[in-house]
Design an enzyme around this catalytic site. Structure first.
Site, PDB file in Angstrom:
ATOM      1  N   SER A 253    -118.909  19.021   8.347  1.00  0.00           N
ATOM      2  CA  SER A 253    -120.656  19.789   8.278  1.00  0.00           C
ATOM      3  C   SER A 253    -120.743  20.230   9.513  1.00  0.00           C
ATOM      4  O   SER A 253    -121.872  21.088   9.264  1.00  0.00           O
ATOM      5  CB  SER A 253    -120.971  18.382   8.710  1.00  0.00           C
ATOM      6  OG  SER A 253    -120.740  17.272   7.621  1.00  0.00           O
TER       7      SER A 253
ATOM      8  N   GLY B  99    -119.270  15.089  -0.084  1.00  0.00           N
ATOM      9  CA  GLY B  99    -120.203  14.726   1.398  1.00  0.00           C
ATOM     10  C   GLY B  99    -120.773  15.062   2.678  1.00  0.00           C
ATOM     11  O   GLY B  99    -121.815  15.002   3.310  1.00  0.00           O
ATOM     12  N   ASP B 100    -119.822  15.618   3.480  1.00  0.00           N
ATOM     13  CA  ASP B 100    -119.926  16.606   4.529  1.00  0.00           C
ATOM     14  C   ASP B 100    -120.933  17.576   4.144  1.00  0.00           C
ATOM     15  O   ASP B 100    -121.864  18.004   5.303  1.00  0.00           O
ATOM     16  CB  ASP B 100    -118.603  16.294   4.507  1.00  0.00           C
ATOM     17  CG  ASP B 100    -117.520  16.010   5.736  1.00  0.00           C
ATOM     18  OD1 ASP B 100    -118.191  14.477   6.069  1.00  0.00           O
ATOM     19  OD2 ASP B 100    -116.096  15.468   5.236  1.00  0.00           O
ATOM     20  N   ALA B 101    -120.291  18.117   2.904  1.00  0.00           N
ATOM     21  CA  ALA B 101    -120.831  19.670   2.970  1.00  0.00           C
ATOM     22  C   ALA B 101    -122.651  19.833   2.742  1.00  0.00           C
ATOM     23  O   ALA B 101    -123.620  19.706   3.499  1.00  0.00           O
ATOM     24  CB  ALA B 101    -120.916  20.422   1.536  1.00  0.00           C
TER      25      ALA B 101
END
Length: 340
Positions: A67, A294-296
């Site tokens: 992230s 999701g991290d992105a």
């Protein structure tokens, strides 16, 4: 305007070691295709074998680090982001440092002398990925490292903080220290539910960390969180509102809950109200790898949050970043974003 050191992340750094492998390799290590597991003793020799025998790609990974790297890429301001976590004193640790510095992130790793750098073997066969994670040194982070003047200076410099829930399994005390600092200094503290097992088995640590101003998660994690807390609803919009209304340690910022649902709209709850934002739909044939999506999303979201942009812009940037990442192998991205 976002400036140097505005965003600080803390988490479990893992070096992804990605390679295309033959079926015999998976059989040798008893790995099923398209599965994600934690490494057992029988898997440990696989990491060196991959690195020595195959054409591997090294990517600095781990949820929070992903992230932060994406936020850094979106911001394009050198050193706008910082990151702390624990690595080993070894070649994989050196590779991680090099990879993150190239990404423009200001990394201050704790280097553990007793454990190897955490790794995740990404074995690709016929386009399907099998993930085997070995946390190792990532499990060894010490609060003493955070308290060292040059590291605590990163905490004081930052105005926004992001920590994935996975770090609750390693150093809840470090999370408390950063969260308390954020609350006392009117700064913005953000966290992620991260995984159903975090909601289930680390409920107390998670609740203690609810100084949090922004809570991220996906629909599965949100439903698990609701079940663990005895809320009798599967409705993601209701759950998002309830999470946003949980007691809060600091009253300066209201809590916002942001729940992604794959191809379905992103749910944002604040002030007891819900807004839905559509995601960018991608034709199936363009989808390469959802690993890191999701991290992105969080990285994209944070890149606009630190610029004090409205929530619509934050979600739009999150959807843009996730859309870029899923069209590539691993949590990687082109040289420059073309986000408007």
């Amino acid at each position: 305007m976002a400036n140097e050191g505005i965003l600080l992340g803390m988490g479990n750094p893992l070096l992804d070691i990605s390679a295309v492998v033959p079926e015999e390799f998976l059989k040798k290590y008893d790995v099923k295709p398209n599965n994600a597991i934690l490494a057992e003793d029988k898997h440990l020799p696989m990491y060196d074998e991959l690195a020595n025998e195959y054409d591997v790609e090294f990517i600095a990974g781990g949820a929070t680090q992903n992230s932060i790297k994406v936020a850094q890429w979106m911001l394009q301001i050198p050193g706008a982001t910082s990151y702390m976590g624990s690595i080993g004193k070894d070649k994989f640790g050196e590779e991680m440092k090099k990879n993150c510095k190239q990404a423009g992130v200001n990394v201050h790793y704790y280097e553990d002398e007793t454990a190897p750098t955490g790794t995740c073997a990404v074995c690709v066969l016929g386009g399907e990925r099998s993930l085997i994670a070995n946390l190792s040194a990532a499990n060894c982070y010490k609060t003493e490292h955070l308290k060292q003047p040059e590291n605590w200076a990163l905490v004081e410099k930052a105005k926004y903080y992001y920590i994935a829930g996975f770090f609750l399994t390693v150093s809840p005390e470090s999370i408390q220290l950063v969260a308390a600092h954020a609350a006392a200094n009117n700064k913005v503290f953000t966290m992620n539910l991260s995984a159903p097992f975090i909601c289930e088995f680390f409920k107390d640590a998670q609740e203690k960390a609810l100084y949090v101003d922004y809570v991220f998660g996906n629909e599965t994690e949100a439903r698990t969180f609701a079940r663990v807390h005895g809320w009798e609803t599967e409705n993601v919009e209701e759950i998002a509102v309830k999470i946003s209304q949980l007691p809060k340690q600091s009253g300066t910022h209201k809590r916002t809950t942001v729940i992604t649902q794959g191809a379905d709209p992103v749910v944002v709850a604040e002030d007891g109200k819900v807004k839905l934002f559509p995601v960018i739909l991608l034709p199936k044939e363009k989808l390469v790898d959802t690993n890191g999506a999701g991290d992105a999303f969080v990285g994209g979201f944070l890149s606009q949050l630190v610029k004090e942009k409205p929530i619509e812009d934050c979600v739009k940037a999150g959807c843009y970043a996730a859309n870029v990442i899923i069209q590539r192998s691993g949590c990687t991205y082109p040289e420059k974003p073309d986000f408007e």
